[in-house]
Design an enzyme around this catalytic site. Structure first.
Site, PDB file in Angstrom:
ATOM      1  N   LYS A 179      12.317   8.718 -17.638  1.00  0.00           N
ATOM      2  CA  LYS A 179      13.213   9.533 -16.661  1.00  0.00           C
ATOM      3  C   LYS A 179      14.411  10.159 -16.805  1.00  0.00           C
ATOM      4  CE  LYS A 179       9.020   8.764 -13.656  1.00  0.00           C
ATOM      5  NZ  LYS A 179       7.850   7.831 -13.672  1.00  0.00           N
ATOM      6  N   THR A 211       8.288   3.301 -17.196  1.00  0.00           N
ATOM      7  CA  THR A 211       8.640   4.701 -17.691  1.00  0.00           C
ATOM      8  C   THR A 211       9.591   5.039 -16.822  1.00  0.00           C
ATOM      9  OG1 THR A 211       6.716   4.318 -15.645  1.00  0.00           O
ATOM     10  CG2 THR A 211       6.173   4.862 -17.946  1.00  0.00           C
ATOM     11  N   HIS A 244      -2.150  -2.985 -19.276  1.00  0.00           N
ATOM     12  CA  HIS A 244      -0.683  -2.133 -18.689  1.00  0.00           C
ATOM     13  C   HIS A 244      -0.024  -3.904 -18.574  1.00  0.00           C
ATOM     14  CE1 HIS A 244      -1.304   1.575 -17.733  1.00  0.00           C
ATOM     15  NE2 HIS A 244      -2.332   1.145 -17.412  1.00  0.00           N
ATOM     16  N   LYS A 302      11.646  -8.298 -13.626  1.00  0.00           N
ATOM     17  CA  LYS A 302      12.439  -7.264 -13.881  1.00  0.00           C
ATOM     18  C   LYS A 302      13.584  -7.242 -13.493  1.00  0.00           C
ATOM     19  CE  LYS A 302       9.222  -3.983 -12.370  1.00  0.00           C
ATOM     20  NZ  LYS A 302       8.802  -3.156 -13.435  1.00  0.00           N
ATOM     21  N   LYS A 336      12.971   0.473  -9.489  1.00  0.00           N
ATOM     22  CA  LYS A 336      11.447   0.142  -9.932  1.00  0.00           C
ATOM     23  C   LYS A 336      11.252  -0.812  -8.474  1.00  0.00           C
ATOM     24  CE  LYS A 336      13.839  -1.360 -13.453  1.00  0.00           C
ATOM     25  NZ  LYS A 336      13.105  -0.342 -15.394  1.00  0.00           N
ATOM     26  N   ARG A 337      10.212  -1.154  -8.844  1.00  0.00           N
ATOM     27  CA  ARG A 337       9.310  -2.582  -7.419  1.00  0.00           C
ATOM     28  C   ARG A 337      10.247  -3.670  -7.710  1.00  0.00           C
ATOM     29  NH1 ARG A 337       4.488  -1.429  -5.047  1.00  0.00           N
ATOM     30  NH2 ARG A 337       4.758  -3.883  -4.767  1.00  0.00           N
TER      31      ARG A 337
HETATM   32  C1  KVW Z   1      -1.599  -4.043 -10.077  1.00  0.00           C
HETATM   33  C2  KVW Z   1      -0.322  -2.608 -11.711  1.00  0.00           C
HETATM   34  C3  KVW Z   1      -0.640  -1.925  -9.758  1.00  0.00           C
HETATM   35  C4  KVW Z   1      -1.998  -2.786  -9.000  1.00  0.00           C
HETATM   36  C5  KVW Z   1       1.937  -2.506 -14.716  1.00  0.00           C
HETATM   37  S1  KVW Z   1       1.139  -3.445 -15.596  1.00  0.00           S
HETATM   38  C6  KVW Z   1       0.174  -4.161 -13.608  1.00  0.00           C
HETATM   39  C7  KVW Z   1       0.173  -2.908 -12.478  1.00  0.00           C
HETATM   40  C8  KVW Z   1      -0.801  -4.121 -11.650  1.00  0.00           C
HETATM   41  C9  KVW Z   1      -0.047  -1.990 -11.073  1.00  0.00           C
HETATM   42  N1  KVW Z   1       1.015  -1.974 -13.093  1.00  0.00           N
HETATM   43  C10 KVW Z   1       2.892  -1.103 -14.986  1.00  0.00           C
HETATM   44  O1  KVW Z   1       2.081  -0.129 -15.403  1.00  0.00           O
HETATM   45  C11 KVW Z   1       3.161   0.999 -15.886  1.00  0.00           C
HETATM   46  C12 KVW Z   1       2.289   2.134 -16.768  1.00  0.00           C
HETATM   47  O2  KVW Z   1       1.979   1.529 -18.196  1.00  0.00           O
HETATM   48  C13 KVW Z   1       4.713   0.620 -17.122  1.00  0.00           C
HETATM   49  O3  KVW Z   1       5.348   1.063 -17.376  1.00  0.00           O
HETATM   50  C14 KVW Z   1       4.987  -1.248 -17.028  1.00  0.00           C
HETATM   51  O4  KVW Z   1       5.943  -2.196 -17.290  1.00  0.00           O
HETATM   52  C15 KVW Z   1       3.739  -2.186 -15.649  1.00  0.00           C
HETATM   53  O5  KVW Z   1       4.476  -3.102 -15.678  1.00  0.00           O
END
Ligand code: KVW
Length: 831
Positions: free
Chosen positions: A679, A675, A376, A573, A567-568
């Site tokens: 939405k 994502t 991801h 970002k 978003k976070r």
């Molecule tokens: C650790 C993540 C929670 C704990 C991501 S990348 C890494 C993490 C790591 C989360 N989350 C996000 O995943 C989304 C779903 O695929 C993407 O849309 C997004 O771009 C990405 O930052």
């Protein structure tokens, strides 16, 4: 085996024969009364709406039960191939409204509640969010479950039942303050505890290597500290199709035996403390999104999930006599949601070899055939690595297995690329150094037969950069699965007005076939349709404005352009870029240079990881800039800014239907997919965005003329880095120079001098990884095009309709059928 005698009772056939429950308003009203008065034991003196909500939840849950049982039995009888989605996060949000929608109970329930003088909205609002995730990755898992059930695929989710979910965010003087989210305090009507399926999970101890009677090498993992895993099941209904799948979440519980030992040793309090240590494993979600934390408790969580899940699945597989482990991989597959559950690779090897007598090669074949990995992120700080020494203490057997996997893997590499020591070092599962680390992503790459990124650009960058060595070795493993979102929650449930309008014109098929939204294109130029579309957006904006007024004390005028970034909070970002635009706009208004500027209401929301100092400074900056502008009477309605507190799934359900403009402004090459962007598009927002993540594919679908593109491309970002000079950019851009001047003047932090200095330095730093200054000019120019466009309301509405019409590809139904066609290969099973 657990200590309680769960297996002694077999219900009689008569006992399990039940008459189906009515789905009409009268039956629903009767059951509501019954649950309120008899199940919950409340009466007319009850003041808490929560009990009425619970009675309603039970009434709906009852109607899921028969379908749930039938689905389970259909899968069992079909003896079908199954998939398991392993994830440390499932960000489910609320369940009730979604269940009403998917069961088709929304209309009769409205009637029933009317009879009883109750307001559905108020009851829905009493439900806590199940916030068992950080952001996109966790919410993606939740959308996937909805799509799997709707597509009638035999997929089970496996995760952790955190006692405390994502923290609640409050603001004090513009600073983020975290509060624990004890979401289970008032009970959870949606979960079903299944203690009869409890599993024992081992930690610590040591390995004993011996030989059995046949002279075969045997390993025993002994002297371990064990923890019980108790499953809690949540029903996952498909959309009006009779299917109800399962999300199984594990809670940690102490074993009973330690009490005896410690009790005899006269150490009762210590024994109770040990119980706590066991139960701590599932106490709290780690609130870090896309950043490493390296804490032992986190590794314990990961192993706890992997081990309990694999044991559960193996036990169920072997419960039927005709099944053998040798054909396990034909009928079972695992999708690893990022590297978080990747220790499952070593755990499945251990279970097959040490517990089920299998030899290495046969066990390895099962692991590689059954496992697949989703990556991801490209951010190096988010790639998980675990210290070898931690493993040696906590999972000694798994360390041995990982060393063996690595030894065999590197031998293959040495054969294919002789005399290439640098390559061996680059690809090793163990990163050398004073404190050697296990590279979890590499473990996943070696052990999985498929690996995917989550958008086209991201998957390409994985192949060309992040995992280039592995791509050279196994190109056939690599694939793309562009993310999606479920239109049941993110259109039908959260935007009922728009759903009705769309349904009246093109029929309701889009709820299960989102591509059908294409048919809206023919209506984009129809003035009557445009008017209705606009009126619905306006009503949704009114609803959000009401919430902004009550939460933030700021008036949003629904006529203004609603510009939203939720978003976070993360540097990549670039909420900061948004702030620079806000300050620039403020500057123009102050200087009377307001030609072509429309009234804007700008909303920013999101949580910062509690240890991420810079992200918290950015929240403070947004709040101070907002307070300064909103308090400046010269500005009035021209510009309003708020930081929306405690952004979460339920907040997004109110926010995304009300957006005119969606901000997707990450540094190109950094946001794997996004994502939230989908939405917003689904609900008719236009996007201002960089060529990053799924933005690229969204723009491709809707056409560049209906998308506000700006900024450097991922390739340009790489090239520019070498000679990036933000101070020259600032000096040569009058607008940016004034913005930086205003920031540096201290006007936004008169009470707290100097607090924004680190942010200012970061923007001016030639090594700024996010290159905020580089994209300022093109961002501002593009924002001016947005204003121009918004002035022609008919034109804007037309583009809004075209965006919704082009969003069909971004359904998680499409994503899941891609996963299924290329990786899982499951047959749909009618319940
Ligand atoms: C650790 C993540 C929670 C704990 C991501 S990348 C890494 C993490 C790591 C989360 N989350 C996000 O995943 C989304 C779903 O695929 C993407 O849309 C997004 O771009 C990405 O930052």
């Amino acid at each position: 085996m657990p200590q309680r005698p769960f297996q002694s009772s077999q219900p009689s056939p008569e006992f399990t024969e039940v008459t189906p429950l009515g789905h009409d308003a009268q039956s629903l009203a009767d059951d509501l009364r019954r649950h309120f008065n008899w199940t919950l034991g409340r009466d007319r003196h009850c003041r808490s709406v929560y009990y009425t909500y619970t009675a309603l939840a039970y009434t709906v849950r009852d109607r899921l039960m028969a379908r749930w049982r039938d689905t389970r039995q259909a899968y069992e009888e079909a003896d079908c191939r199954r998939a398991y989605y392993l994830s440390l996060e499932f960000l489910m949000g609320r369940t009730l409204n979604n269940a009403l929608l998917n069961l088709g109970l929304d209309q009769p329930m409205q009637t029933a509640l009317q009879q009883l003088g109750l307001q559905l909205e108020e009851l829905l609002d009493a439900e806590h969010d199940a916030g068992l995730g950080n952001g996109g990755l966790g919410r993606l898992a939740a959308c996937f479950l909805d799509s799997c059930a709707t597509l009638q695929l035999p997929v089970m989710g496996y995760g952790i039942r955190y006692e405390y979910g994502m923290f609640r965010q409050r603001l004090r003087k513009g600073y983020q303050v975290e509060e624990p989210d004890h979401w289970l305090r008032d009970g959870n009507p949606w979960e079903l505890e299944r203690p009869e399926h409890t599993i024992r999970v081992q930690f610590g101890g040591r390995c004993e290597h011996t030989h059995d009677d046949h002279g075969r090498h045997r390993v025993r993992w002994i002297d371990t500290h064990d923890v019980l895993a108790v499953p809690y099941d949540t029903p996952i209904p498909g959309y009006r199709n009779g299917t109800v799948n399962t999300l199984r979440l594990w809670k940690a519980a102490a074993t009973d035996e330690f009490k005896l030992d410690e009790f005899h040793a006269g150490a009762y309090p210590e024994s109770v403390a040990a119980k706590n240590a066991a139960e701590n494993i599932t106490m709290v979600l780690y609130p870090n999104d896309a950043s490493e934390n390296g804490k032992e408790l986190r590794l314990r969580q990961q192993y706890f999930l992997a081990s309990a899940t694999l044991q559960d699945i193996l036990r169920r597989w072997l419960a039927r006599p005709h099944r053998k482990l040798s054909n396990f991989a034909e009928k079972n597959c695992f999708q690893l949601n990022d590297t978080h559950p990747t220790i499952a690779v070593a755990e499945l090897m251990r279970l097959l070899m040490d517990e089920h007598d299998m030899q290495w090669d046969e066990a390895w074949a099962i692991v590689t055939q059954s496992m697949a990995y989703t990556n991801h992120t490209l951010l190096p700080e988010a790639l998980e690595r675990w210290p070898v020494r931690l493993f040696a203490n906590l999972l000694p057997r798994h360390l041995e297995i990982i060393y063996e996997i690595n030894g065999r893997f590197l031998a293959d590499i040495a054969q294919r690329w002789p005399d290439d020591a640098a390559r061996l070092q680059r690809m090793s599962l163990i990163e050398d150094g004073p404190d050697p680390q296990i590279r979890m992503a590499y473990l996943a790459l070696v052990a999985c037969h498929k690996v995917n990124g989550v958008a086209a650009l991201h998957s390409r960058l994985i192949q060309q950069h992040l995992f280039a060595d592995f791509y050279a070795l196994w190109p056939e493993k690599f694939t793309n699965k562009t993310n999606g979102v479920t239109q049941r929650r993110w259109l039908a449930a959260c935007n009922p007005k728009l759903t009705t309008l769309i349904g009246q014109h093109i029929g309701e098929d889009f709820i299960t076939q989102l591509d059908r939204l294409r048919d809206l294109r023919g209506l984009a130029d129809d003035p009557a349709f445009q008017r209705q579309w606009h009126e619905i957006k306006f009503a949704n904006k009114q609803a959000l404005a009401a919430r902004v007024a009550s939460e933030c004390g700021v008036q949003f005028d629904p006529q203004a352009l609603f510009d939203i970034q939720v978003k976070r909070i993360h540097e990549y970002k670039r909420q900061l870029l948004n702030v620079l635009h806000i300050i620039h706009r403020y500057d123009r208004l102050l200087r009377g240079d307001d030609q072509g500027l429309v009234n804007r209401c700008i909303l920013i929301g999101g949580k910062a990881a509690p240890g991420y100092v810079r992200a918290k400074e950015i929240i403070k900056l947004i709040n101070n800039v907002a307070a300064h502008i909103n308090g400046d009477t010269r500005i009035g309605e021209r510009l309003r800014v708020v930081f929306f507190p405690d952004f979460r799934v339920t907040a997004m359900e109110l926010i995304c239907p009300a957006a005119d403009l969606s901000e997707q402004i990450s540094t190109a090459g950094k946001e794997a997919s996004g994502t939230g962007n989908m939405k917003f598009m689904l609900n008719g927002a236009l996007t201002i965005g960089t060529l990053d993540g799924a933005n690229i594919e969204m723009r491709e679908q809707v056409g560049e003329e209906n998308f506000f593109t700006f900024g450097l491309t991922a390739e340009e970002v790489l090239k520019r880095r070498k000679h990036y000079d933000p101070n020259t950019i600032i000096a040569e851009d009058d607008d940016l120079k004034r913005v930086m001047g205003m920031l540096e003047s201290g006007d936004f932090n008169a009470q707290e001098p100097g607090i924004f200095d680190p942010i200012i330095h970061a923007i001016r730093d030639p090594h700024d990884p996010w290159m905020t200054a580089a994209d300022f000019r093109s961002y501002i120019d593009t924002q001016m095009r947005v204003d121009q466009c918004y002035q022609d309301q008919a034109q804007w509405t037309r583009m809004s309709i075209l965006n919704t019409a082009a969003s069909g590809r971004f359904s998680s139904d499409r994503t899941i059928s891609d996963y299924n066609q290329e990786i899982w290969k499951l047959e749909p099973i009618k319940a």
